[in-house]
Scaffold this motif. Structure first.
Motif, PDB file in Angstrom:
ATOM      1  N   HIS A   1      33.301  14.973  -4.234  1.00  0.00           N
ATOM      2  CA  HIS A   1      34.349  15.659  -4.991  1.00  0.00           C
ATOM      3  C   HIS A   1      34.482  17.100  -4.517  1.00  0.00           C
ATOM      4  O   HIS A   1      33.710  17.585  -3.683  1.00  0.00           O
ATOM      5  N   SER A   2      35.507  17.772  -5.040  1.00  0.00           N
ATOM      6  CA  SER A   2      35.771  19.164  -4.690  1.00  0.00           C
ATOM      7  C   SER A   2      34.913  20.071  -5.558  1.00  0.00           C
ATOM      8  O   SER A   2      34.846  19.892  -6.777  1.00  0.00           O
ATOM      9  N   TYR A   3      34.277  21.074  -4.919  1.00  0.00           N
ATOM     10  CA  TYR A   3      33.338  21.921  -5.657  1.00  0.00           C
ATOM     11  C   TYR A   3      33.549  23.378  -5.241  1.00  0.00           C
ATOM     12  O   TYR A   3      33.819  23.673  -4.073  1.00  0.00           O
ATOM     13  N   PRO A   4      33.446  24.318  -6.191  1.00  0.00           N
ATOM     14  CA  PRO A   4      33.691  25.732  -5.864  1.00  0.00           C
ATOM     15  C   PRO A   4      32.603  26.334  -4.983  1.00  0.00           C
ATOM     16  O   PRO A   4      31.414  26.075  -5.181  1.00  0.00           O
ATOM     17  N   HIS A   5      33.049  27.146  -4.016  1.00  0.00           N
ATOM     18  CA  HIS A   5      32.157  27.852  -3.097  1.00  0.00           C
ATOM     19  C   HIS A   5      32.596  29.314  -3.014  1.00  0.00           C
ATOM     20  O   HIS A   5      33.767  29.637  -3.196  1.00  0.00           O
TER      21      HIS A   5
END
Length: 948
Positions: free
Chosen positions: A428-432
């Protein structure tokens, strides 16, 4: 532009040479632009003659136009996105100036913050030095030097793009005066009560050890560990729930130690199921009663290995109100009772049955919804994670373990307690962090916030301001509006060193910030003289608090302010320091700034002045490669503006920007740049043709509008249309399609129409012939209009074309305004008539092309076709058709022509016929009259009169 009539060089040796009698184009404006070589010299000339100073002097008293520059970050060479942004700003500024306003442009830079600090730290890490051991004032000096270095380089590169501005007096957030104003703006929020310190979750970078703003976060796909955990019911709201367990699902197993509640949806249907059988490897236990959202039960069966079950009952979520659970780690020996507390089951309007189990585990310290629900129900907010991403002492059994490596330990602990229902992974998309490229976490820490909904009503006022702002494109209104409507209180504190400190003292006894105007003025006075470094000097607390207070009674806050707050304050110093009015007419940045600079500037100005800092917002897209991919060095698809200027020149880059639909993402690469170079060549050749045919033009030649032929008046009508389109763009900032429209005008209306038709007259008519004078009159208008219309875009080329006509000592084209276009030039009835004429003309030229392709003729001047206009074109019969179709003759018929080769279009019909007579040696027309003159037997009568 075919069928040109220069003299025939194939005539017999005994024939007279008439080349010297033809008005051939003459100009010093070369066909080749040679832009990479010429542009730097033009920049040097502008600097020597102080072009900007002349503009400012001539603009005195004019209406101000202010495009406030969103500050780029001073930490590296320019990329193509910088070029897009600054070129677009420059075009809009120049167009405003040429529309008769005073458009002074003040460029600025963002100089504080994590990217620069991170770069300086890299130097320490390379030397294996501990940054934290470096004295803070020394460290800040290194950051300042780094920013100053790149600011200078970027300034030179922006100027090389042809961007005109007050480069000598640019603004920068690290200037002492700027730092003082930023501190003053913080003080405004302190004094009006909107600034407070509170504990709540924020985006936190464990690598950089600081809170991050939304605009400092980017998203990447990752594979995260997941778990299903079973929370035992200890106090059921219904008898059927006795002994049951509520199942949650999470993609952040490390947050389980921070759990303090479980949320449900009141309208969701929940199933109480009895486990009758399990698949091999399942972590479930036969005989368990589990509570799961009914729509999500099939997915759970598969993920957890639930092979067989019986449905005991279905509940509405509201029926679960009052149920209390046990933490899934209750009784875990290594924690020594650290999780032996109750976990309430609470209603949450954010809970859905779209994924998971329909139950959400609540860790108030690690999520916005979690925190809000916890605050509503009085839950504790444990500080379970340290600033480096390791578990704190408030996480018994896991202390010291990094959260990104904790899933195995959490899985094992839950499995040991029999509460692990399933484990797995999810892509999934995850904040960086956009700087370190490392994942971030939500973490509750004490931070400084600006309230959005206190008595100052920043949110409500900001939404009102958005409704009254002009957006280009308009969908930007909804984008920023939805962000402002949904955002939490503004976290403005950062735990770093390079920036403006939140210059606040906190009373240690009450925990309240000190709101004393006298103390604040001492701080600001020091910042104006010494910069923000004054806050870090030994004895600063005593200096600023004064003799009336004991420094030991106060905490000196050492957090710095978020760089987005800093840049949001730029209106407070960049505009007044340069004598510019507030609010600005326009803010212009990339579409990502709806959550960045537009957003922070709006909140800052609303919170301190009750008004938006802008009247309009224009956004542009991002730059991709020719295949639509994001540019990256690893892919080798980066187009650097420095290389484009070296190979093509800045004007080609500027043309690319304005030929693109910059409301969407733009594409660039070698093929696209080659296309722009070809478009540029056509525009340059148009200017060259105009200049060549204006050689020796004087005001005495000018023909009044009323005496111009219809062709010239039709072209002036088109000039009025382009002029109106350009002025509308200058007024409302919507430049979509303007440059393509100008290019089409040059290619279709001029090169392929007017120039083709009027070459004969311009080359071969007598100098005083009204037709030639009329053509030159309009060519003069076209040169002045095109040079000024194109000047905001092709800044170097139009200067060259202007001075090629008026001389090196003449005023720059950039000191001109768009020429006034008389209202009488707009003639819609004439335009309709000539639109029909051009359609019929196309029929004729098509027939001539067929004859040419067949080898029947080599030039249209060898033809004298027959044309039938039909009833719908009867009013066109009075026009000079042979002249307009560039034939030596043309016969209008009352009835359609008959025989072979007839071409039709609607009622109109044409038949090719060859011209009768001999070819004139001077104009190449084939006419029966050639040969009648005794003095000039090879000329037609018109040419005889011209050479007499």
């Amino acid at each position: 532009m075919t069928d040109a009539p220069p003299p025939d060089t194939t005539q017999d040796k005994g024939a007279r040479d008439y080349r010297g009698t033809v008005f051939l184009p003459k100009t010093s404006f070369p066909m080749r632009g040679d832009l990479p070589k010429k542009e730097p010299a033009t920049l040097a000339r502008w600097k020597a003659q102080d072009l900007r100073g002349q503009l400012r002097e001539r603009s005195r008293g004019l209406e101000k136009f202010v495009l406030h520059d969103g500050p780029p970050y001073a930490n590296g060479p320019l990329h193509i996105g910088h070029a897009l942004n600054k070129i677009l700003k420059d075009v809009i500024n120049r167009a405003a100036q040429m529309s008769g306003r005073d458009a002074d442009y003040v460029p600025g830079w963002d100089c504080h913050g994590l990217p620069i600090e991170w770069k300086v730290e890299e130097g320490y890490r390379a030397k294996k030095q501990d940054k934290d051991s470096v004295p803070i004032l020394e460290f800040r000096r290194e950051c300042r030097d780094y920013a100053r270095h790149w600011l200078g380089i970027q300034s030179e590169e922006f100027q090389r793009l042809g961007v005109l501005g007050d480069w000598e007096n640019r603004y920068a957030t690290m200037d002492f005066t700027s730092e003082a104003v930023i501190a003053e703006e913080i003080g405004r929020f302190l004094m009006n009560g909107s600034l407070y310190r509170g504990l709540r979750p924020v985006m936190w970078s464990p690598v950089e050890k600081t809170a991050l703003a939304d605009a400092e976060v980017e998203y990447h796909d990752v594979t995260s560990p997941t778990l299903h955990a079973a929370f035992p019911v200890v106090k059921p709201s219904l008898p059927e729930l006795e002994g049951a367990r509520v199942v949650i699902w999470t993609t952040t197993p490390w947050t389980i130690p921070g759990n303090r509640a479980v949320a449900f949806g009141e309208e969701i249907d929940y199933a109480l199921v009895h486990v009758d059988g399990i698949a091999e490897g399942s972590l479930l236990a036969t005989g368990d009663d589990l509570l799961i959202a009914l729509p999500l039960l099939p997915a759970f069966e598969k993920e957890a290995g639930l092979a067989a079950h019986s449905l005991k009952r279905v509940f509405k979520g509201a029926e679960l109100t009052g149920t209390v659970l046990a933490h899934p780690l209750r009784g875990w020996a290594p924690a020594e009772g650290g999780y032996d507390f109750d976990v309430p089951l609470l209603p949450g309007d954010f809970v859905t049955a779209d994924a998971g189990t329909g139950f959400v585990h609540i860790a108030p310290g690690h999520g916005e919804d979690d925190f809000a629900l916890g605050r509503a129900f009085g839950l504790p907010v444990p500080e379970t994670v340290n600033d480096d991403g390791t578990y704190s002492v408030q996480t018994p059994g896991f202390t010291g373990l990094h959260v990104f490596k904790a899933h195995d330990a959490v899985w094992a602990a839950l499995e040991a307690m029999g509460t692990l229902a399933a484990k797995g992974s999810l892509r999934h998309s995850y904040p960086h962090s956009w700087r370190s490229k490392k994942p971030v976490i939500f973490r509750a820490t004490p931070q400084w916030f600006i309230a959005m909904d206190d008595e100052n009503r920043i949110r409500a006022k900001a939404l009102d301001a958005i409704a009254n702002t002009h957006f280009v494109p308009d969908q930007g209104r909804n984008r920023i509006g939805s962000m402002v409507a949904a955002r939490p209180d503004w976290c403005i504190s950062r735990q770093r060193a390079w920036g403006v400190p939140i210059a606040v003292f906190v009373d240690k006894r009450s925990g309240e910030p000190l709101r004393d105007p006298t103390v604040m003025e001492r701080i600001l006075a020091a910042f104006r003289e010494e910069g923000a470094d004054a806050w870090y000097q030994p004895g600063a607390a005593a200096r600023f608090l004064g003799n009336e207070r004991n420094p030991d009674d106060y905490e000196q806050v050492m957090d710095i302010v978020d760089v987005w707050f800093e840049s949001g304050c730029t209106h407070a110093f960049a505009l007044p320091d340069h004598g510019l009015p507030f609010p600005a007419d326009l803010y212009l940045e990339g579409s990502d700034q709806h959550r960045g600079w537009f957003h922070s500037s709006l909140l800052e100005a609303i919170g301190t002045r009750d008004i938006a800092p802008f009247k309009a917002i224009l956004t542009h897209g991002f730059v991709l490669d020719e295949s639509g991919r994001k540019m990256s060095k690893s892919l080798g698809n980066v187009t650097a503006p420095q290389e484009v200027m070296k190979d093509y020149g800045a004007d080609i880059l500027r043309l690319w920007v304005m030929n693109s639909d910059f409301a969407d993402d733009l594409r660039i690469g070698k093929t696209i740049l080659g296309q722009q170079a070809e478009l540029y060549r056509r525009l340059r050749n148009t200017l060259r043709w105009l200049l060549g045919n204006l050689d020796g033009f004087t005001e005495d030649e000018r023909v009044p509008y009323a005496e111009l032929p219809e062709l010239e008046r039709y072209i002036l009508h088109r000039v009025s249309q382009i002029d109106a389109r350009l002025r509308r763009a200058a007024e409302d900032y919507d430049w979509s399609g303007v440059m393509p429209e100008i290019h089409n005008f040059c290619a279709s209306d001029l090169s392929a129409f007017l120039f083709d038709i009027r070459k004969d007259s311009l080359y071969c008519d007598r100098a005083d012939d009204p037709r030639r004078r009329s053509a030159r009159t309009v060519v003069d208008v076209l040169h002045r209009c095109l040079c000024t219309w194109l000047a905001p875009v092709l800044v170097f080329t139009t200067e060259e074309a202007w001075l090629a006509r008026f001389g090196e000592g003449a005023d720059s084209v950039h000191l001109q305004t768009f020429p006034a276009v008389p209202s009488e030039w707009r003639d819609d009835a004439l335009a309709e008539r000539w639109t029909r004429l051009r359609a019929v003309r196309g029929l004729v030229t098509g027939a001539l092309e067929k004859a040419r392709a067949a080898g029947t003729i080599g030039s249209s001047l060898q033809a004298a076709p027959e044309l039938f206009l039909g009833s719908t074109g009867a009013d066109l019969a009075d026009l000079p058709w042979a002249e307009l179709c560039i034939t030596s003759g043309l016969t209008l018929l009352d009835t359609p022509p008959e025989g072979e080769g007839v071409e039709t279009e609607g009622e109109a019909a044409v038949r090719f016929l060859p011209a009768a007579g001999a070819k004139c040696d001077r104009c190449w027309r084939v006419l029966p009259e050639v040969g009648r003159s005794a003095a000039h037997p090879t000329l037609c009568l018109r040419c005889e009169g011209a050479v007499a």
